[in-house]
Design a protein around this motif. Structure first.
Motif, PDB file in Angstrom:
ATOM      1  N   GLU A  96      -0.166   4.028   1.018  1.00 30.92           N
ATOM      2  CA  GLU A  96      -0.468   4.652   2.310  1.00 30.92           C
ATOM      3  C   GLU A  96       0.540   4.217   3.367  1.00 30.92           C
ATOM      4  OE1 GLU A  96      -4.314   3.646   3.856  1.00 30.92           O
ATOM      5  OE2 GLU A  96      -3.961   4.717   5.715  1.00 30.92           O
ATOM      6  N   THR A 143      -7.706   9.084   3.127  1.00 27.67           N
ATOM      7  CA  THR A 143      -8.940   9.068   2.354  1.00 27.67           C
ATOM      8  C   THR A 143      -8.589   9.060   0.874  1.00 27.67           C
ATOM      9  OG1 THR A 143      -9.073  11.464   2.174  1.00 27.67           O
ATOM     10  CG2 THR A 143     -10.081  10.449   4.129  1.00 27.67           C
ATOM     11  N   THR A 144      -9.582   8.826   0.062  1.00 26.47           N
ATOM     12  CA  THR A 144      -9.338   8.857  -1.373  1.00 26.47           C
ATOM     13  C   THR A 144      -8.939  10.262  -1.815  1.00 26.47           C
ATOM     14  OG1 THR A 144     -11.710   9.146  -1.751  1.00 26.47           O
ATOM     15  CG2 THR A 144     -10.842   6.914  -1.929  1.00 26.47           C
ATOM     16  N   SER A 173       0.824  -1.201   0.000  1.00 29.86           N
ATOM     17  CA  SER A 173       0.000   0.000   0.000  1.00 29.86           C
ATOM     18  C   SER A 173       0.864   1.258   0.000  1.00 29.86           C
ATOM     19  CB  SER A 173      -0.883  -0.025   1.247  1.00 29.86           C
ATOM     20  OG  SER A 173      -1.231   1.246   1.666  1.00 29.86           O
ATOM     21  N   MET A 194      -5.226  10.519  -1.031  1.00 23.90           N
ATOM     22  CA  MET A 194      -4.469   9.678  -1.949  1.00 23.90           C
ATOM     23  C   MET A 194      -4.415  10.320  -3.332  1.00 23.90           C
ATOM     24  SD  MET A 194      -3.418   7.274  -0.036  1.00 23.90           S
ATOM     25  CE  MET A 194      -2.882   5.948  -1.062  1.00 23.90           C
ATOM     26  N   ALA A 195      -5.518  10.927  -3.765  1.00 24.20           N
ATOM     27  CA  ALA A 195      -5.541  11.593  -5.072  1.00 24.20           C
ATOM     28  C   ALA A 195      -4.596  12.787  -5.084  1.00 24.20           C
ATOM     29  CB  ALA A 195      -6.955  12.036  -5.411  1.00 24.20           C
TER      30      ALA A 195
END
Length: 134
Positions: A72, A89-90, A70, A93-94
């Motif tokens: 993350e 969160t997405t 990952s 990550m984006a």
């Protein structure tokens, strides 16, 4: 302030580098192979593993993909994300994956986003004490 001290940058990078090296070894991949798979130079990856260089979020993402772990996890190891505050969160990550903005801009965007999330969480747990006056 007494209590737990945050690790110094060198210690944090050393920990990140050691973590990457351990993941690489566990995957049975040489440093040269991982560098090629991640699209970075062999000397640069060596410097990351030895804690001499701080990789960008993009490089961490490439390394995570090559190691099949990952991203993350590497962001937390690098100190980009704080595991005590929240899970990534997405949105975060984006932002971290976006090559159109620099590292400072990414950090600022994530900090603003996180502050909004915390503010909204406080508002939702605070009893409504406002009264309407006519």
């Amino acid at each position: 302030m007494a209590g737990i001290k945050a690790p110094k940058l060198g210690e944090q990078l050393g920990t990140l580098g050691e973590y990457i090296a351990n993941q690489r070894k566990a995957a049975g991949v040489t440093i040269r192979q991982l560098a090629e798979q991640a699209g970075v130079s062999n000397p640069y990856l060596s410097q990351i593993e030895r804690g001499l260089r701080k990789p960008s979020a993009e490089v961490l993402q490439q390394l995570a993909k090559a190691l099949r772990i990952s991203a993350e996890t590497l962001y937390v190891q690098a100190g980009i994300l704080d595991p005590r505050d929240h899970q990534a969160t997405t949105v975060e990550m984006a932002v971290l994956a976006d090559a159109a903005i620099n590292e400072r801009q990414k950090r600022v965007l994530i900090d603003v986003y996180t502050s909004f999330v915390h503010e909204n969480a406080r508002e939702s747990t605070t009893p409504d004490t406002a009264t309407t006056e006519e």
